[in-house]
Design an enzyme around this catalytic site. Structure first.
Site, short mmCIF file in Angstrom:
data_model
loop_
_atom_site.label_atom_id
_atom_site.label_comp_id
_atom_site.label_asym_id
_atom_site.label_seq_id
_atom_site.Cartn_x
_atom_site.Cartn_y
_atom_site.Cartn_z
N HIS A 151 -2.43 -18.79 3.32
CA HIS A 151 -3.15 -18.67 2.04
C HIS A 151 -2.14 -18.59 0.89
CE1 HIS A 151 -7.30 -17.61 3.58
NE2 HIS A 151 -6.56 -17.63 4.69
N HIS A 205 -6.48 -10.63 7.59
CA HIS A 205 -5.32 -10.84 6.74
C HIS A 205 -4.91 -9.50 6.13
CE1 HIS A 205 -5.02 -15.24 6.93
NE2 HIS A 205 -6.33 -15.20 7.06
N HIS A 226 -10.46 -13.66 13.05
CA HIS A 226 -9.49 -14.17 14.04
C HIS A 226 -8.56 -13.08 14.59
CE1 HIS A 226 -7.08 -14.59 10.41
NE2 HIS A 226 -7.56 -15.77 10.09
N ARG A 237 1.52 3.31 19.80
CA ARG A 237 1.42 4.50 18.95
C ARG A 237 0.58 4.26 17.69
NH1 ARG A 237 7.07 4.81 20.21
NH2 ARG A 237 7.44 6.37 21.83
N ASP A 258 -7.74 -21.87 21.27
CA ASP A 258 -7.06 -23.17 21.35
C ASP A 258 -5.78 -23.09 22.16
OD1 ASP A 258 -5.60 -21.66 19.56
OD2 ASP A 258 -5.30 -23.28 18.12
N GLY A 259 -5.39 -21.88 22.58
CA GLY A 259 -4.17 -21.71 23.35
C GLY A 259 -2.93 -21.60 22.50
N ASP A 285 -12.10 -22.10 13.51
CA ASP A 285 -11.08 -22.05 12.45
C ASP A 285 -10.56 -23.45 12.16
OD1 ASP A 285 -9.63 -20.79 10.45
OD2 ASP A 285 -7.92 -20.37 11.74
#
Length: 387
Positions: A151, A205, A226, A237, A258-259, A285
């Site tokens: 972005h 994000h 995502h 922790r 998608d791997g 996405d």
């Protein structure tokens, strides 16, 4: 979207995700599911066409809550002049097994956001054939600079009610989901405000700690954008945003299969920890080159290179995929980390649950997919059945 059938039809010997044993689906001449009943139900004798699917899975089509564009058009670049392309995209997604989607607007200027919102609002009023636009997903511009990913930093905005009102303008009624970084609002006012408008709040994000994420969930955030990507990793922790989401009973995480965005091993951990479709849903996405061959394509003022369905900026930053939603279903099964039923649910019922829509059931349009698992080739395939 619903296309009336010539005659009522009973679909028999069907596996329906979320139902035990073999089922029959009774579909009327308007193309509406009248009932879903176990095979052998006494008294069900109708003079209709029979469709025996021989144990294949029957589901609704997919719902994609995060898709950035397709066929060369990025949704933030929508204008009155290119609005006709959105109808082509809707038909393309329908053909790719998607019933509904949220056009996702990534961070850009407020002018461009509102221009796109205006075009989408106009199209929503007259939707016919094709995948249905269920609303809009604003992925930004209220994101943490440190986790902005692809972005553009110049368009990020502070997270205040005043800034939110400016971005939404007159189009709050079509915004279904907004992704934001909750730590940017120390007042805690923005999430309740967005919920009062009927907007689903997704965290993403973000550099949020576990405590900050928990507070955001208490204030009304219910999904996460995502999982694993653009957030701190799980740590023993400091579980962070993702740890808080996984352990929260009323929060669901979107994820990309998608791997590349997340390794299959980490996806297996995520799936097990989140109780599969109860806590997760698939997203594509996908970026604007979805439906186009690999190559170099424009992306806002920059370029992305697509190789094998993965899109990256010139500096290597991962920016998205160009793989359709249902490829994620097939990948989960192919990788052996998910059974067929669960994989289908993750792309069909679970995304609907994430935005408050019902899964497959009585009184719904029979826009159905038929899934076949080949035990010999170990391949999962699908086709449109009705609708």
């Amino acid at each position: 979207m619903t296309q009336a059938t010539q005659n009522p039809v009973d679909i028999i010997n069907a596996r329906v995700p979320g139902y035990k044993d073999l089922q029959m689906l009774l579909v009327n001449q308007e193309g509406i599911i009248e009932q879903i009943l176990p095979m052998g139900t006494v008294g069900m004798h109708r003079c209709v066409s029979l469709l025996n699917v021989c144990g294949d899975w029957i589901s609704l089509g997919g719902v994609d809550l995060q898709i950035n564009g397709a066929l060369g058009l990025a949704f933030p670049d929508l204008t009155v002049e290119n609005a006709h392309l959105l109808q082509k995209i809707r038909q393309f997604l329908w053909d790719a097994g998607v019933d509904g989607f949220l056009p996702t607007l990534v961070t850009t200027s407020v002018e461009k956001i509102q221009r796109s919102l205006a075009v989408i609002a106009d199209i929503i009023r007259s939707q016919q054939a094709g995948a249905k636009i269920l609303g809009v997903h604003l992925e930004g511009p209220f994101l943490n600079y440190q986790k902005r990913g692809a972005h553009p930093a110049g368009y990020l905005l502070p997270l205040t009610i005043e800034e939110v009102r400016w971005v939404l303008g007159d189009y709050a009624h079509i915004v279904k989901v907004i992704t934001l970084a909750p730590e940017l609002d120390p007042t805690g006012e923005v999430i309740p405000y967005l919920r009062s408008l009927g907007i689903t709040v997704s965290l993403g994000h973000s550099q949020a700690t576990s405590a900050q994420a928990q507070l955001a969930f208490e204030l009304g955030a219910t999904i996460v954008t995502h999982a694993f990507n653009a957030m701190p990793p799980l740590h023993h922790r400091e579980p962070g945003l993702l740890g808080a989401a996984i352990t929260h009973p009323n929060v669901m995480c979107g994820f990309i299969a998608d791997g590349e965005h997340v390794s299959p091993t980490m996806l297996q951990i995520l799936l097990r920890a989140s109780d599969y479709e109860k806590g997760l849903f698939l997203v594509s996405d996908a970026l604007s080159p979805l439906g186009l061959p690999d190559g170099v394509y424009p992306w806002d003022s920059r370029q992305i290179e697509v190789k094998n369905g993965t899109a990256r900026l010139a500096d290597g930053t991962l920016s998205g995929t160009t793989l359709p939603l249902l490829v994620g279903v097939q990948n989960l099964v192919k990788w052996g980390i998910c059974d067929v039923e669960t994989a289908i649910l993750l792309a069909t019922d679970a995304p609907r649950q994430g935005i408050g829509l019902p899964g497959i059931g009585k009184s719904q349009a029979a826009n159905l997919l038929r899934w076949h698992w080949d035990k010999v080739t170990k391949e999962l395939t699908w086709q449109r059945l009705l609708g």
